[in-house]
Design a protein around this motif. Structure first.
Motif, PDB file in Angstrom:
ATOM      1  N   GLN A  68     -20.916  14.808  -8.855  1.00  0.00           N
ATOM      2  CA  GLN A  68     -20.379  14.488  -7.534  1.00  0.00           C
ATOM      3  C   GLN A  68     -20.025  15.757  -6.763  1.00  0.00           C
ATOM      4  O   GLN A  68     -20.301  15.876  -5.564  1.00  0.00           O
ATOM      5  CB  GLN A  68     -19.147  13.598  -7.682  1.00  0.00           C
ATOM      6  CG  GLN A  68     -18.645  13.023  -6.370  1.00  0.00           C
ATOM      7  CD  GLN A  68     -17.568  11.990  -6.586  1.00  0.00           C
ATOM      8  OE1 GLN A  68     -16.754  12.099  -7.491  1.00  0.00           O
ATOM      9  NE2 GLN A  68     -17.560  10.978  -5.766  1.00  0.00           N
ATOM     10  N   ASP A  80     -13.244  17.575  -1.965  1.00  0.00           N
ATOM     11  CA  ASP A  80     -13.730  16.795  -3.092  1.00  0.00           C
ATOM     12  C   ASP A  80     -13.621  15.317  -2.751  1.00  0.00           C
ATOM     13  O   ASP A  80     -12.504  14.801  -2.573  1.00  0.00           O
ATOM     14  CB  ASP A  80     -12.905  17.117  -4.336  1.00  0.00           C
ATOM     15  CG  ASP A  80     -13.412  16.407  -5.583  1.00  0.00           C
ATOM     16  OD1 ASP A  80     -14.380  15.627  -5.477  1.00  0.00           O
ATOM     17  OD2 ASP A  80     -12.837  16.631  -6.659  1.00  0.00           O
ATOM     18  N   GLU A  82     -13.747  12.849  -4.549  1.00  0.00           N
ATOM     19  CA  GLU A  82     -13.015  12.130  -5.589  1.00  0.00           C
ATOM     20  C   GLU A  82     -11.550  11.937  -5.222  1.00  0.00           C
ATOM     21  O   GLU A  82     -10.946  10.911  -5.561  1.00  0.00           O
ATOM     22  CB  GLU A  82     -13.129  12.880  -6.909  1.00  0.00           C
ATOM     23  CG  GLU A  82     -12.520  12.148  -8.094  1.00  0.00           C
ATOM     24  CD  GLU A  82     -13.206  10.837  -8.396  1.00  0.00           C
ATOM     25  OE1 GLU A  82     -12.516   9.898  -8.826  1.00  0.00           O
ATOM     26  OE2 GLU A  82     -14.432  10.738  -8.189  1.00  0.00           O
TER      27      GLU A  82
END
Length: 209
Positions: A68, A80, A82
């Motif tokens: 990712q 990021d 995430e």
């Protein structure tokens, strides 16, 4: 040089692959860009990218960590994904719409905002629609789709509507500068647009199969 990079270089030497040198990172990014464009996020593996780049998979992990994060580097995404996805996943199902909008708007209003605007401009106008679709459908929204999917509705129409809503708000707010939307406080923005986003995700819509 770190121990990880040294170990990766040693393995590269044994396997005949390119050692970890200054051009290795760029070679990995180029190979990943091609792989992601051709087969998408899910079907791309770190090992396949490493093979295409002529490096050891350990070197890919050394530079980029996860797949990712590698994709985020390919599209030059400055944060990021995430972190944002974790906040969204923690939200109750009936608060997904307002949570997504609040989290996204907060990140875009942060110091990372200019970099995000540049990334959005690249995705929308960079001539790489495959990467844009992959980023939006496989990296950013797939986990949300899985949460809202039912046996009767896979959620793909709902996600496409939600994406159009969020991108529309971001473009109007951050790129075009449409007032009063551009200067609207985040709580007011969430209260105004959040219910529409929630309806797209979990409410009644036509042809949602």
């Amino acid at each position: 040089m770190t121990s990880k990079e040294t170990e990766a270089q040693a393995r590269n030497g044994r396997s005949g692959r390119r050692p970890g040198q200054s051009g290795a990172r760029e070679a990995i990014l180029a190979a990943a860009r091609t792989r992601f464009s051709e087969v998408g996020f899910d079907k791309t593996s770190i090992r396949a990218v490493a093979t295409d780049a002529g490096v050891d998979p350990a070197l890919v992990h050394h530079y980029f960590g996860t797949k990712q994060k590698l994709f985020a580097a390919v599209v030059e995404f400055p944060v990021d994904p995430e972190v944002t996805l974790a906040a969204v996943e923690a939200a109750p199902l009936d608060q997904l719409g307002e949570t997504i909008l609040r989290v996204v708007a907060t990140v875009w209003d942060s110091p990372a905002g200019p970099g995000l605007i540049a990334a959005l401009r690249t995705l929308l106008g960079g001539g790489e629609p495959e990467l844009a679709r992959t980023f939006l459908l496989e990296v950013v929204t797939e986990r949300v789709r899985l949460r809202i999917a039912t046996p009767e509705d896979d959620g793909r129409v709902r996600i496409s509507l939600a994406i159009s809503q969020v991108i529309g708000v971001l473009v109007a707010r951050k790129i075009v500068g449409v007032e009063p939307l551009a200067s609207m406080p985040i709580p007011e923005l969430v209260a105004t647009v959040g219910p529409t986003l929630q309806r797209y995700l979990t409410g009644e819509i036509e042809h949602a199969g």
